[in-house]
Design an enzyme around this catalytic site. Structure first.
Site, PDB file in Angstrom:
ATOM      1  N   ASN A   1      53.007  24.140  34.498  1.00 16.33           N
ATOM      2  CA  ASN A   1      53.834  25.171  33.866  1.00 16.33           C
ATOM      3  C   ASN A   1      54.848  25.717  34.867  1.00 16.33           C
ATOM      4  OD1 ASN A   1      52.514  25.297  31.295  1.00 16.33           O
ATOM      5  ND2 ASN A   1      50.791  26.322  32.277  1.00 16.33           N
TER       6      ASN A   1
ATOM      7  N   LYS B   1      48.437  38.035  30.436  1.00 16.67           N
ATOM      8  CA  LYS B   1      47.091  37.517  30.182  1.00 16.67           C
ATOM      9  C   LYS B   1      46.245  38.519  29.400  1.00 16.67           C
ATOM     10  CE  LYS B   1      46.422  33.302  31.544  1.00 16.67           C
ATOM     11  NZ  LYS B   1      46.070  32.735  32.818  1.00 16.67           N
TER      12      LYS B   1
ATOM     13  N   ARG C   1      51.087  32.414  44.082  1.00 19.23           N
ATOM     14  CA  ARG C   1      51.344  31.114  43.443  1.00 19.23           C
ATOM     15  C   ARG C   1      51.492  31.333  41.939  1.00 19.23           C
ATOM     16  NH1 ARG C   1      49.499  27.208  40.532  1.00 19.23           N
ATOM     17  NH2 ARG C   1      47.713  28.497  39.978  1.00 19.23           N
TER      18      ARG C   1
ATOM     19  N   ASP D   1      40.900  31.561  36.252  1.00 21.14           N
ATOM     20  CA  ASP D   1      41.452  30.824  35.116  1.00 21.14           C
ATOM     21  C   ASP D   1      42.148  29.541  35.564  1.00 21.14           C
ATOM     22  OD1 ASP D   1      41.914  30.618  32.310  1.00 21.14           O
ATOM     23  OD2 ASP D   1      43.996  31.151  32.649  1.00 21.14           O
ATOM     24  N   ASP D   2      42.780  29.571  36.737  1.00 18.82           N
ATOM     25  CA  ASP D   2      43.483  28.380  37.223  1.00 18.82           C
ATOM     26  C   ASP D   2      42.510  27.246  37.543  1.00 18.82           C
ATOM     27  OD1 ASP D   2      46.104  29.711  37.299  1.00 18.82           O
ATOM     28  OD2 ASP D   2      45.201  30.893  38.901  1.00 18.82           O
TER      29      ASP D   2
ATOM     30  N   TYR E   1      53.899  34.745  27.071  1.00 22.46           N
ATOM     31  CA  TYR E   1      53.303  34.008  28.182  1.00 22.46           C
ATOM     32  C   TYR E   1      54.186  32.812  28.531  1.00 22.46           C
ATOM     33  CZ  TYR E   1      49.781  33.083  31.590  1.00 22.46           C
ATOM     34  OH  TYR E   1      49.154  32.922  32.791  1.00 22.46           O
TER      35      TYR E   1
ATOM     36  N   GLU F   1      43.822  35.395  39.255  1.00 21.90           N
ATOM     37  CA  GLU F   1      44.939  34.699  38.618  1.00 21.90           C
ATOM     38  C   GLU F   1      46.058  34.409  39.630  1.00 21.90           C
ATOM     39  OE1 GLU F   1      46.526  32.826  35.379  1.00 21.90           O
ATOM     40  OE2 GLU F   1      44.629  33.920  35.394  1.00 21.90           O
ATOM     41  N   ASP F   2      46.438  33.148  39.711  1.00 26.57           N
ATOM     42  CA  ASP F   2      47.605  32.709  40.492  1.00 26.57           C
ATOM     43  C   ASP F   2      47.531  33.110  41.970  1.00 26.57           C
ATOM     44  OD1 ASP F   2      48.548  31.478  38.277  1.00 26.57           O
ATOM     45  OD2 ASP F   2      50.146  32.889  37.844  1.00 26.57           O
TER      46      ASP F   2
END
Length: 588
Positions: free
Chosen positions: A444, A207, A189, A302-303, A136, A279-280
């Site tokens: 990150n 993930k 993103r 999750d973000d 990750y 996610e993202d």
């Protein structure tokens, strides 16, 4: 049907210029077919011989026993030595440590996952602190950037605009039926790296490998998905090795209709209790999707929510060091996107529950800075809807250092995605205003962190309580070793997912996130605090995940959102019993 290839003389077959493969005993005619002829992709139905060794779910490599080799037609296909899974693990770790380039380690681990699933997860579980940065962040970011070049074998499901109107059919192409967790991205993103389009698949794959390794969700119950609606990254559009649609991103109604078809198809194919983790996604889509589907599907971002929960856990734990409550602090964020506003909202909710004050009041202790400066009420009309609750009465402030000097926060949190924005001047101002400034540089990968651990400790003369999104090495300062804490979402989402699955949850609510935060904070020991840590070590992550899962499940039952009845008496033990084990099984 005429002569079969077996009836032809060998030399005739070898000289047959129309053949493609040059085979001799070509039972199905595949090698003799011309390139424009169709062939049937025959497979055997019994896992034995080569088919057994090439199936990552069952392959054990040199760990097949003599009895298993005889029973499953493996004799002669492997060298005669039989070694244990533990020896295989030591050998692989030795080999991995020879690589000096992190991306090479990543590719070696992905190759292992594709050929021996149980050994991959055994390796990851037993060496989680060493391998987590490989599978990750930060290495997965580089892997996504170069995904087109390193792509070897599809590891998830790709759903592009070409499949509009038949997404349900595409989902049915996935070989596993009992899916419990889906991680989906549209690649707009990716971490702090921007729009990587279809190459963002590395994120769902990574993930879900952590859902299994850290949370014990069966690999066969996990499904990584990339939604390909194009990319606005011109570099990728011009790249001959790019693996996605070469067109600009779909937006507006076309995008919304496509995602709605996807969400409906997921529910129709996998049922009410499948967890869909967004996610993202870009900010505007992330908030809209979560808001739109939170009351009709089991969804989690999750973000927004995972990051919020793990940061809140660190803040709760830090209060034991600082001797304060959350309500005693003033919080300042750099970054007002998904992560920043998500964390801020969960902090405000936690303070509201602790003090009994309305959440509208507790939000006033939290300030956000975006690219235009401090978010204040005079800017409210021009703000995106998710920023508006944080527009407080104050004069405009243009930059971060101005906001630090004006607001005098006790906690500084970075979610900007821009590296080195916590400058020496900013960090020193935090140290001037606070005996123990709490500084969290969460962006990150490592290159995008607002400051490094060394900078935080050096500029505060060793007084900072520091946490980051990506890992940093221990720091030596003034004769003392400081261990930076990592506010990694991996602490939260695997245990949260396990808790939702084992309780049969049908919806995700904020109280479950609070329960996860409190359970994580409770795992931090006095020894951890003495070393400057506000998070427990990852070496105990499965135990941590079991406790988080039990807490989340208990909250789910209390809220009346659980469907798996009756409730287990000991939820921690039940969580542990539900966890996937990567130890090899014995075959008949």
């Amino acid at each position: 049907m005429g002569s079969t290839p077996a009836e032809l003389p060998c030399e005739d077959v070898a000289d047959n210029r129309s053949g493609v493969g040059g085979g001799i005993s070509d039972v199905y005619g595949e090698d003799l077919a011309t390139l424009d002829q169709l062939v049937t992709p025959w497979v055997t139905s019994v896992a034995s011989g080569y088919s057994l060794m090439r199936d990552p779910r069952y392959n054990k490599g040199l760990a097949f026993t003599d009895k298993e080799r005889d029973a499953h037609y493996l004799t002669g296909l492997l060298p005669p030595v039989v070694i244990s899974q533990e020896v295989q693990e030591r050998k692989l770790m030795h080999n991995l440590r020879q690589y000096t380039v992190p991306l090479q380690r990543y590719m070696a681990l992905m190759d292992l996952q594709e050929r021996n699933e149980r050994l991959f997860y055994k390796l990851l579980i037993d060496n989680v602190e060493e391998l987590l940065p490989v599978v990750y962040t930060p290495t997965v970011g580089e892997a996504c950037q170069k995904y087109g070049s390193i792509f070897r074998k599809p590891q998830g499901l790709y759903i592009s605009l070409n499949e509009k109107g038949k997404i349900l059919e595409v989902l049915k192409n996935w070989p596993q039926r009992g899916i419990q967790v889906i991680v989906v991205t549209d690649g707009e993103r990716i971490l702090g790296l921007g729009d990587l389009g279809c190459q963002g698949m590395g994120i769902p794959v990574g993930k879900l490998s952590l859902y299994t390794a850290l949370g014990g969700i069966r690999p066969s119950a996990c499904l990584p998905i990339t939604i390909d609606v194009g990319t606005n990254n011109q570099k990728l559009l011009d790249d001959e090795f790019y693996i996605g649609l070469k067109q600009r991103r779909a937006t507006g109604q076309e995008y919304a209709e496509f995602l709605h078809e996807f969400m409906c198809a997921v529910k129709q194919n996998y049922g009410e209790k499948v967890l869909v983790q967004f996610e993202d996604f870009a900010n505007h889509n992330a908030f809209d999707l979560l808001s739109k589907y939170m009351d009709s599907h089991l969804v989690f971002n999750d973000d927004i929510q995972g990051t919020a929960s793990v940061v809140l856990a660190g803040l709760i734990a830090a209060q034991k060091v600082l001797g304060k409550s959350l309500a005693d602090h003033t919080f300042l964020f750099l970054g007002a996107g998904e992560a920043g506003t998500g964390i801020a909202e969960l902090i405000a909710l936690k303070i509201s529950k602790e003090t009994g004050a309305p959440i509208e009041e507790t939000r006033k202790k939290i300030w956000l800075v975006d690219s235009k400066g401090l978010i204040v009420s005079s800017r409210k009309e021009s703000l995106q809807h998710f920023k508006q609750p944080w527009a407080h009465e104050y004069e405009p402030v243009k930059d971060l250092i101005g906001a630090v000097n004006a607001i005098k926060p006790t906690v500084l949190i970075g979610t900007s995605g821009v590296g080195q924005t916590f400058t020496k001047e900013v960090v020193e101002a935090m140290a001037t205003n606070n005996e123990k400034p709490l500084i969290l540089a969460l962006s990150n990968p490592t290159s995008q962190a607002e400051c490094t651990a060394e900078q935080a400790y050096t500029w505060t003369k060793g007084r900072a309580i520091f946490g980051s999104g990506s890992p940093f090495d221990p720091v030596e300062y003034d004769g003392k070793t400081y261990l930076p804490g990592q506010a990694n979402n991996c602490y939260i989402f695997p245990g949260l997912g396990l808790g939702l699955i084992m309780s049969g949850a049908i919806r995700v609510r904020d109280d479950m996130l609070l329960a996860a935060s409190e359970a994580l904070a409770a795992q931090v020991t006095e020894e951890n605090f003495a070393n400057g840590l506000i998070y427990p070590p990852f070496s105990n992550i499965r135990e941590i995940s079991a406790n988080i899962a039990a807490s989340v499940a208990a909250t789910t039952y209390d809220l009346g959102l659980a469907s798996n009845l009756p409730r287990a008496k000991d939820l921690v033990k039940f969580a542990e019993s539900c966890m996937y084990s990567p130890v090899y099984r014995n075959y008949r």
